[in-house]
Each structure stands twice: as C-alpha cells, then as structure tokens.
Design an enzyme around this catalytic site. Sequence first.
Site, short mmCIF file in Angstrom:
data_model
loop_
_atom_site.label_atom_id
_atom_site.label_comp_id
_atom_site.label_asym_id
_atom_site.label_seq_id
_atom_site.Cartn_x
_atom_site.Cartn_y
_atom_site.Cartn_z
N ASP A 136 2.87 5.32 -6.77
CA ASP A 136 4.04 5.04 -6.15
C ASP A 136 5.23 5.14 -6.97
OD1 ASP A 136 3.00 5.31 -3.46
OD2 ASP A 136 2.24 3.34 -3.90
N HIS A 157 0.96 -1.10 -0.03
CA HIS A 157 0.08 -0.09 -0.19
C HIS A 157 0.76 1.16 0.18
CE1 HIS A 157 -3.48 2.54 0.60
NE2 HIS A 157 -3.82 2.25 1.98
N HIS A 171 -2.43 -2.44 -9.79
CA HIS A 171 -3.40 -1.90 -8.80
C HIS A 171 -4.54 -2.91 -8.88
CE1 HIS A 171 -5.97 0.89 -6.94
NE2 HIS A 171 -4.58 1.59 -6.44
N1 CMC Z 1 4.91 -7.07 -10.52
C1 CMC Z 1 4.81 -8.21 -10.83
N2 CMC Z 1 3.72 -8.91 -10.96
C2 CMC Z 1 2.40 -8.36 -10.47
C3 CMC Z 1 2.44 -6.98 -9.80
C4 CMC Z 1 3.79 -6.57 -9.93
N3 CMC Z 1 3.86 -5.19 -9.13
N4 CMC Z 1 1.27 -6.84 -9.37
C5 CMC Z 1 0.66 -7.81 -9.79
N5 CMC Z 1 1.38 -8.85 -10.43
C6 CMC Z 1 0.76 -10.05 -10.98
C7 CMC Z 1 0.45 -11.12 -9.85
O1 CMC Z 1 1.63 -11.82 -9.60
C8 CMC Z 1 -0.65 -11.80 -10.45
O2 CMC Z 1 -0.32 -12.64 -11.48
P1 CMC Z 1 -0.78 -14.06 -11.59
O3 CMC Z 1 -2.34 -13.85 -12.05
O4 CMC Z 1 0.00 -14.67 -12.62
O5 CMC Z 1 -0.81 -14.94 -10.34
C9 CMC Z 1 -1.45 -10.95 -11.12
O6 CMC Z 1 -0.51 -9.74 -11.29
C10 CMC Z 1 -2.68 -10.39 -10.25
O7 CMC Z 1 -2.08 -9.60 -9.09
P2 CMC Z 1 -2.80 -9.68 -7.81
O8 CMC Z 1 -1.82 -9.68 -6.55
O9 CMC Z 1 -3.65 -10.78 -7.61
O10 CMC Z 1 -3.45 -8.34 -7.90
P3 CMC Z 1 -4.07 -7.61 -6.65
O11 CMC Z 1 -5.27 -6.64 -6.91
O12 CMC Z 1 -4.38 -8.41 -5.37
O13 CMC Z 1 -2.75 -6.49 -6.07
C11 CMC Z 1 -1.37 -4.80 -5.69
C12 CMC Z 1 -2.85 -5.25 -6.31
C13 CMC Z 1 -1.37 -3.38 -6.00
C14 CMC Z 1 -1.22 -5.28 -4.21
C15 CMC Z 1 -0.33 -5.52 -6.78
O14 CMC Z 1 -0.51 -5.06 -8.15
C16 CMC Z 1 1.27 -5.15 -6.07
O15 CMC Z 1 1.83 -5.96 -5.18
N6 CMC Z 1 1.72 -4.28 -6.47
C17 CMC Z 1 3.07 -3.59 -5.98
C18 CMC Z 1 2.95 -3.06 -4.87
C19 CMC Z 1 2.58 -1.66 -5.24
O16 CMC Z 1 3.08 -1.02 -5.98
N7 CMC Z 1 1.63 -1.02 -4.39
C20 CMC Z 1 1.02 -0.02 -4.48
C21 CMC Z 1 -0.37 0.38 -5.11
S1 CMC Z 1 -0.83 1.80 -5.47
C22 CMC Z 1 -0.81 3.07 -4.00
C23 CMC Z 1 -2.12 2.70 -2.93
O17 CMC Z 1 -3.13 2.90 -3.32
O18 CMC Z 1 -1.94 1.92 -2.17
#
Ligand code: CMC
Length: 444
Positions: free
Chosen positions: A364, A268, A308
């Site tokens: 971010d 986050h 996201h």
């Molecule tokens: N790098 C590589 N792969 C990713 C990433 C990433 N940053 N984000 C998602 N994926 C992949 C993930 O491995 C999954 O792949 P698969 O379908 O093969 O298993 C797919 O994309 C879907 O990911 P998810 O984890 O199910 O998606 P989510 O909606 O639960 O998570 C997130 C959203 C923001 C937590 C995630 O994208 C992430 O960890 N990003 C990196 C951390 C980050 O930048 N966070 C800041 C978010 S914006 C600020 C805020 O509002 O907080």
Amino acid sequence: MAKNTLSITDNRTGKTYELPVTDDTIKAIDLRPLKFDDTDFGLMSYDPAFTNTASCRSQITFIDGDRGILWYRGYPIEQLAEMSTFPETAYLLLHGELPTQAEYEQWIYEITHHTFLHENVKKLVEGFRYDAHPMGMLVSTLAALSTFYPESKEVRDPEVRRKQIYRLIAKTPTLAAFAYRHSRGLPYVQPDNDLSYAGNFLNMLFRMSEVSYEPNPVLEKALDVLFILHADHEQNCSANAMRSVGSSLADPYCSSAAAAAALYGPLHGGANEAVLRMLHEIGTVKNVPKFIEKVKTGEGTRLMGFGHRIYKNYDPRAKIIKQIADQVFEVMGRNPLLDIALELERIALQDDYFVKRKLYPNVDFYSGIIYQAMGFPVEMFPVLFAIGRMPGWLAQWQEMLLDAEQKIARPRQVYTGHKQRDYLPLERRGGVPEPERKPARAAT
Ligand code: CMC
C-alpha cells in the site's frame, strides 16, 4: 530417526502426552485430553488474532515473509506481473493451473459477458448519498447481488459456484465504476465487452462523450499489473472473513461483501487511502523527520504503508509497484507526493525503530501514489484493491468448501467474565435513582 511427535508433560498432573507433528504443526484439538481432573474441559490453545495458528491447509498462495517471497500456485509474483494478465492470473488462482488457449478464451468470454448489472442495481446505487464512500457502496451492492441470484445459495453445487465466480469477477468492476460515477454525478457507463478487463474498467470510469473509448495502453497495463499484485495474499484479514462467513454456507455474494468489509479497514486494504492522507498531511520533504519522530514516540499515527504481519522484509509487491510508477508518471506526470514517500522510506529503512521491528514498505505504500497519478480519488483506492482481490477471495472460498477438514468456523474463547449471579430488578440495583413517587391521590 527423530520421531515426528511432540512430548508434553502436564506439570499439573505429572502426565506426559505424545502429540503427532504434521507439516510443522500440532492439532489444537490434540491438546484437549490434557486435563487436570475428570471435570476439566481440557487444554485449549489461546491465540488472539491468529498470530501463530494455521486455520486451513491451502494450495493457493505461498509467502515466505523473511525472504520476501510471494507465489501464486507456485509461480513467483515477479513472473506473473511481467508475463501474465490479471484474467489469466485469476484463472490460475481459481483452477490451480495456467489455462490452455481454449480454456483461456472460454474464461475471457465468461468474465466479459457477465459484466452487466440488472437495472435495479443501478437504482440501488442511485439511492446512495452523493458523498457516500465507494467502499461502503461496494460492500452493500456486493451483498445486494445475492438477492438477484437466489440460486447462489446452492454452494455445494459446482455448476452454481462456477456461475457465481464468473459473475463476481465480471461484475465487481461494474459495481466499482458505478459507485465512482455516482460520487461524481456522472451518468453510468455500460461495459464494453470488446475491451480488456482493465481497459473496460477504465472505460466505465472515465468515458465521457467518446463514441468508443480507447484506454491508454500504459495505464491499462499498469492497472492490470496492480490487479495481479493484489489478487491473493493467503490468510489475510479479508480472506479469513470470506472463509469464515462462507463456512456457514452463506452465498458468495454475502461472503464477499463480508470480505470487502474486512478489507475496508485502514490496517488492511484501507491503508492505501490512509497513506495518501498521511503524505498530504506531511506536506513537504522537510517535514519527514519530524513526522517519523512522532510515529516513533506514538504521538502520531503509525507510518501507514509500512509493516506487515507476515513480511519481515521488503514486500515483493511494493518493489514491482515502484517500477511501474515510473511508467505511469511518464504518461500522467510525476506525482509530487513521491518525493515525500521516497524520503520516508529512506529515513525509515535506516532508523533503529523500524529496523529492529523489521518494518518495510508494504503493497500500500506506493500503490496510492500511482492510483492518484492515474486520476483516481483516494476513496477509490480500497475499491481498486477489492477488484484485484476478488479472485483470491473466491479461490479461498472454494478451497474451503471442498476441504473435508473444514467445518463452520467457530473459535473458542477464554471466558473472563462474572461467575453465575442472580438477576436484580431495576429498582434494587445500586446507583439507580429511586423512582419518583407519585403523590397519593386525594380522596374524592
Ligand atoms: N508504523 C510504526 N510502528 C509500527 C508499524 C507502523 N506502520 N507497524 C508496526 N509497528 C510497530 C508496532 O507499534 C509494534 O511495536 P512494539 O513492539 O514496540 O509494540 C511492532 O511494530 C509490531 O507491530 P504489530 O502491530 O504487533 O504488528 P502486526 O503484525 O499486528 O500488524 C500491521 C501488522 C500491517 C497491521 C501493522 O504493521 C500496521 O498497522 N501497519 C500500518 C497499516 C498498513 O500499512 N497496513 C497494510 C498492510 S499490507 C496490505 C494488506 O495485505 O492488507
């Protein structure tokens, strides 16, 4: 005309149920009558991490993740970033409308005259270790404010709420600045109420021996816009924490400490800090392809600052941040990490792995690069996010309290543990060594 209902046939019983559909949702509680017999509790919906569950009705922020749209109270983020100020945007989020001139002046008066902290808060900050993470300090001191304002418990009283809103918006930058000065071993700087919100924050952070501090107007404006961009983001992890803790009628200091704690995590608000550490680890542009490969194979970390839950398009906030980066670099010099970030973005946006998963830069990705260029250490990045997000948390909290449909947040669970079983005393449990027998005492 099509009916706004959903018909569900329960194949366990053959019965069909008609559920009302309102605003494209069904109420989870309407599933409860679906029972396979009279002893059954009834059907529930299962949604770990709330990926498809609306937890409230809200009028504060709208996001269209597919189109990359973000509005606060109906106003596009691009317009607010260009024409509004952070204090005005905070007013808008909390009151629903932009202020009139008189309302604006009163608002500015309130949020600048509640900036001072009780001297004992200073002592509390002094008690932290020299290397304490400022986010840990912020979480703790936000909660500690609750002990200074015991009347804040009266959350049903609109006057009490109003006062705590002023205080939290005004005092959060002071808490943040004291945490920063503590980590640098520098004396704390008292607020200067003649400066703007962002200007005063820069004063409390960076003032040294000047009689009066004059913030650089470009940096002051950039910080103000960054605060606007972070001010709310509907039901994200920290807003959900704010609402959830607030739903037990905890005071807003404890609730916002919980929200700040949720923000601290690297998925986050801690992501901006993680992005900078990642860029440092990559080191040079030529290492980018190897890093991307490691992300894709899952050997390395995720590409921090990408992806996201809601946006499946370019985060509109990231676009604006990229524009203000240039203005900041003109004053402070170009951050060399920008080249690595641009190359990461270039490769990721044409790579199948990221394209298929709709992973784009989020807020971010570029914010940390600007913060670093402005002279902030990485540990301060999530704290800056928290200052910007405070009006959003408070708006979400107040909306929750005024919403007649809301109650204490209390999700259900699907229990997958043991059936009832009987307690075994320690000596009769498998795997536990027999207690050592004491030798019988010799008769005397
Ligand atoms: N790098 C590589 N792969 C990713 C990433 C990433 N940053 N984000 C998602 N994926 C992949 C993930 O491995 C999954 O792949 P698969 O379908 O093969 O298993 C797919 O994309 C879907 O990911 P998810 O984890 O199910 O998606 P989510 O909606 O639960 O998570 C997130 C959203 C923001 C937590 C995630 O994208 C992430 O960890 N990003 C990196 C951390 C980050 O930048 N966070 C800041 C978010 S914006 C600020 C805020 O509002 O907080």
